[in-house]
Design an enzyme around this catalytic site. Structure first.
Site, mmCIF file in Angstrom:
data_model
loop_
_atom_site.group_PDB
_atom_site.id
_atom_site.type_symbol
_atom_site.label_atom_id
_atom_site.label_comp_id
_atom_site.label_asym_id
_atom_site.label_seq_id
_atom_site.Cartn_x
_atom_site.Cartn_y
_atom_site.Cartn_z
ATOM 1 C CG HIS A 267 -5.404 4.856 -15.007
ATOM 2 N ND1 HIS A 267 -6.737 4.510 -14.968
ATOM 3 C CD2 HIS A 267 -5.179 5.607 -13.911
ATOM 4 C CE1 HIS A 267 -7.290 5.047 -13.889
ATOM 5 N NE2 HIS A 267 -6.369 5.725 -13.237
ATOM 6 C CG HIS B 97 -4.557 3.403 -9.524
ATOM 7 N ND1 HIS B 97 -4.788 3.960 -8.287
ATOM 8 C CD2 HIS B 97 -5.298 4.114 -10.399
ATOM 9 C CE1 HIS B 97 -5.634 4.964 -8.415
ATOM 10 N NE2 HIS B 97 -5.955 5.084 -9.698
ATOM 11 C CG HIS C 62 -1.819 1.248 1.197
ATOM 12 N ND1 HIS C 62 -3.020 1.279 0.533
ATOM 13 C CD2 HIS C 62 -1.639 2.489 1.699
ATOM 14 C CE1 HIS C 62 -3.548 2.490 0.644
ATOM 15 N NE2 HIS C 62 -2.724 3.249 1.349
ATOM 16 C CB THR D 192 -11.466 8.194 -7.460
ATOM 17 O OG1 THR D 192 -11.129 7.119 -8.341
ATOM 18 C CG2 THR D 192 -11.887 9.412 -8.281
HETATM 19 P P1 5GP Z 1 -8.233 7.054 -10.330
HETATM 20 O O1 5GP Z 1 -9.424 7.923 -10.634
HETATM 21 O O2 5GP Z 1 -7.988 6.961 -8.829
HETATM 22 O O3 5GP Z 1 -6.991 7.409 -11.082
HETATM 23 O O4 5GP Z 1 -8.594 5.617 -10.858
HETATM 24 C C1 5GP Z 1 -9.324 4.692 -10.107
HETATM 25 C C2 5GP Z 1 -9.774 3.638 -11.089
HETATM 26 O O5 5GP Z 1 -10.195 2.507 -10.372
HETATM 27 C C3 5GP Z 1 -10.962 4.095 -11.948
HETATM 28 O O6 5GP Z 1 -10.608 4.008 -13.334
HETATM 29 C C4 5GP Z 1 -12.074 3.125 -11.561
HETATM 30 O O7 5GP Z 1 -12.906 2.765 -12.652
HETATM 31 C C5 5GP Z 1 -11.301 1.937 -11.005
HETATM 32 N N1 5GP Z 1 -12.019 1.181 -9.990
HETATM 33 C C6 5GP Z 1 -12.729 1.703 -8.952
HETATM 34 N N2 5GP Z 1 -13.241 0.711 -8.197
HETATM 35 C C7 5GP Z 1 -12.846 -0.458 -8.787
HETATM 36 C C8 5GP Z 1 -13.061 -1.847 -8.472
HETATM 37 O O8 5GP Z 1 -13.712 -2.209 -7.494
HETATM 38 N N3 5GP Z 1 -12.503 -2.767 -9.308
HETATM 39 C C9 5GP Z 1 -11.763 -2.392 -10.398
HETATM 40 N N4 5GP Z 1 -11.271 -3.389 -11.148
HETATM 41 N N5 5GP Z 1 -11.535 -1.114 -10.716
HETATM 42 C C10 5GP Z 1 -12.064 -0.156 -9.928
HETATM 43 ZN ZN ZN Z 2 -4.013 -0.162 -0.533
#
Ligand code: 5GP
Ligand code: ZN
Length: 113
Positions: A101, A99, A45, A94
């Protein structure tokens, strides 16, 4: 443990995994924004990019190289793809477990919204 992605690493929440090794886990985004949308995460984490140290440099290198390997495996290396690391609210983060992408399979606009 309250972190969603830590729960995915632990197998407590299902995800479509595309890669796993000692350090990393990669799985399909639940709300894909392109034909290929994979998230590559460290198993450990780390909340945001602001929380990385020099000792994490090799881990970050693995994260980026794994994205390139997955893109290549899927045949997107030639056409191209995008890798994105969002940080905090203005960056659109979010989920507060870093992570990377990996998006591919369509022409992606620039600049991002
Ligand atoms: P961020 O907005 O933090 O850069 O990206 C978070 C990503 O996590 C988003 O693209 C969202 O669709 C994905 N995400 C959120 N909840 C889940 C989940 O429970 N499972 C998976 N596989 N992706 C998730
Ligand atoms: Zn974590």
């Amino acid at each position: 443990m309250s972190c969603l992605f830590c729960k995915i690493v632990a197998g407590e929440i299902p995800a479509k995994r595309v890669h796993e090794d000692e350090q990393l886990c990669a799985f399909e985004d639940i709300d894909p924004q392109a034909p290929l949308h994979v998230l590559i995460i460290p198993k450990r984490h780390i909340s945001t990019l602001n929380d990385l140290y020099q000792s994490d440099d090799a881990l970050v290198g693995q994260l980026v190289r794994r994205a390139a390997l997955i893109a290549k495996e899927r045949g997107y290396d030639g056409a191209g793809y995008r890798t994105v690391l969002n940080c905090n609210s203005d960056g659109g983060q979010t989920v507060f477990h870093i992570h990377l992408h990996l998006l591919a399979g369509r022409r992606l606009g620039w600049p991002p919204g």
